[in-house]
Design a protein around this motif. Structure first.
Motif, short mmCIF file in Angstrom:
data_model
loop_
_atom_site.label_atom_id
_atom_site.label_comp_id
_atom_site.label_asym_id
_atom_site.label_seq_id
_atom_site.Cartn_x
_atom_site.Cartn_y
_atom_site.Cartn_z
N UNK A 29 17.26 -3.64 -48.20
CA UNK A 29 17.20 -4.30 -49.04
C UNK A 29 14.82 -4.74 -48.19
N UNK A 30 14.61 -5.04 -47.46
CA UNK A 30 13.68 -5.21 -47.04
C UNK A 30 13.23 -7.65 -47.55
N UNK A 47 15.10 -7.66 -52.58
CA UNK A 47 16.55 -7.92 -52.21
C UNK A 47 17.15 -8.20 -54.05
N UNK A 48 16.13 -8.46 -54.96
CA UNK A 48 16.23 -8.35 -56.14
C UNK A 48 16.86 -6.68 -57.23
N UNK A 49 15.58 -6.03 -56.83
CA UNK A 49 15.45 -4.86 -56.84
C UNK A 49 16.89 -3.94 -56.53
N UNK A 71 12.04 -2.58 -50.16
CA UNK A 71 10.31 -3.12 -49.69
C UNK A 71 10.27 -3.55 -49.09
N UNK A 72 8.84 -3.44 -48.01
CA UNK A 72 8.90 -4.41 -46.50
C UNK A 72 7.10 -5.10 -46.82
N UNK A 73 7.29 -6.44 -46.11
CA UNK A 73 6.11 -6.57 -46.00
C UNK A 73 5.59 -7.77 -47.15
N UNK A 74 5.16 -8.48 -46.11
CA UNK A 74 4.61 -9.39 -47.48
C UNK A 74 3.56 -10.65 -46.33
N UNK A 75 2.65 -11.49 -47.13
CA UNK A 75 1.88 -12.48 -46.65
C UNK A 75 2.17 -12.97 -45.45
#
Ligand code: IPM
Ligand code: MG
Length: 358
Positions: free
Chosen positions: A10-11, A16-18, A74-78
């Protein structure tokens, strides 16, 4: 009945939602009696870093190598942006692509007729667009050495990345692209910057040489700057595009906008032994946790998985037809919403696809 293991990663962000919506679809297929799917879950990206100190734990690679296919969110975030480069979430994604030698990235940009007016481009430009971007994924400037930032004697800094391709690397991606083109409109456009970059001069020469094996496919070449322009000027001229890792990254985002939303585009990353499927969009931290993310790119990635890894093309067709039906019903997540349609969230969209399947 064949039994297959799917690793779900999920990343971060909306991942996780998708993935939760994709899980419903996979479970439904598993209940149909054609194939028995065992769904495993693993860590990647920032979520993996938080738990293990690394964005791609060894355990994840072991799970991936044992699975029949991998589905990634997906991965990543602020939150992880201040981290050193080596442990950023994106390194997890690049790491798994490299470790599994996933050199062939298929990014179909197909305009759904129901969404033509959701594009920021004019209807007459985008209508009928059906492009397959074949992006080289395991080499090029993303992985070339030397790389890094060094401090010079005078105190100034110097950043370096290297665009490198070997004959073998070009041959295998070119062959994949020609084979795909042979099953479509038999038109392949190779995108490079051969007027400036020697490595892509080699790219062009090798693609032409491989082309001799595929006399039925019409091969053309385009410089990347022109390709970026032609994509929005007259996208219907393209059938299959084959290009380098970074050009493919950029052009596939551009091509996604022809379809109305990046939230609609699936992808398959294929190697000789392994395969990973993921939506081409990112972790969208701005909308994460709000239940509004579009799960259709991930669900369409599941369809690609049935086609390319699980040998059930008819199941792929059914899932794609179900997505079409849901769009026909007028259901739209906010990214593809237009007046006159019905706005729904992530879960309702997933449930609607499930209902359309059953
Ligand atoms: C993509 C993404 C990745 C890439 C990032 C997240 C590393 O943009 O899959 O297109 O550049 O390949
Ligand atoms: Mg990208």
């Amino acid at each position: 009945m064949s039994r297959k293991t799917i690793l779900l990663l999920p990343g971060d962000g909306i991942g996780p939602e998708i993935i939760a919506e994709a899980r419903k679809i996979l479970n439904w297929v598993s209940g149909q009696g054609r194939i028995s799917l065992y769904l495993e879950e693993g860590l990647i990206g920032g979520a993996a870093y938080d738990r293990t100190g690394h964005p791609l734990p060894e355990e994840t690679l072991i799970q991936a190598r044992q699975a029949d296919a991998v589905l990634l969110g997906a991965v990543g975030g602020p939150k992880w942006e201040p981290l050193p480069y080596e442990v950023r979430p994106e390194r997890g994604l690049l790491g798994i692509r490299k470790a599994l030698d996933l050199f062939c990235n298929l990014r179909p940009a197909k305009v759904f007729p129901q969404l033509v007016d959701a594009s920021t481009l004019k209807r007459e430009v985008v209508e009928g667009t059906d492009i397959m971007v074949v992006r080289e994924l395991s080499s090029g400037i993303y992985f070339g050495e030397p790389r890094g930032v060094e401090t010079l004697a005078n105190g100034e800094q110097r950043g370096v990345n290297t665009l490198v391709y070997t004959t073998r690397e070009i041959e295998r991606i070119a062959r994949s692209a020609f084979r795909i083109a042979a099953t479509r409109q038999k038109k392949l456009c190779s995108v490079d910057k051969a007027n400036v970059l020697e490595s892509t001069e080699l790219w062009r020469a090798v693609v032409m040489a491989v082309g001799k094996e595929f006399p039925d496919v019409a091969l053309s070449h385009m410089y990347v700057d022109n390709a970026a322009m032609q994509l929005i000027r007259h996208p219907r001229q393209f059938d299959v595009i084959v290009t380098t890792n970074m050009f493919g990254d950029i052009l596939s985002d551009e091509a996604s906008m022809l379809t109305g939303s990046i939230g609609m585009l699936p992808s398959a990353s294929l190697g000789e032994r392994y395969a990973l499927y993921e939506p081409i969009h990112g972790s969208a931290p701005d909308i994460a946790g709000q239940g509004v993310a579009n799960p259709l790119a991930t669900i369409l990635s599941v369809a690609m998985m049935f086609r390319h890894s699980l040998d059930l093309p008819e199941m792929a067709n059914r899932i794609e037809a179900a997505v079409n039906r849901v769009l026909d019903q007028g259901l739209r997540t906010p990214d593809i919403f237009q007046p006159g349609t019905q706005k729904v969230g992530t879960v309702a969209m997933g449930d609607a696809v499930l209902a359309a399947l059953s």
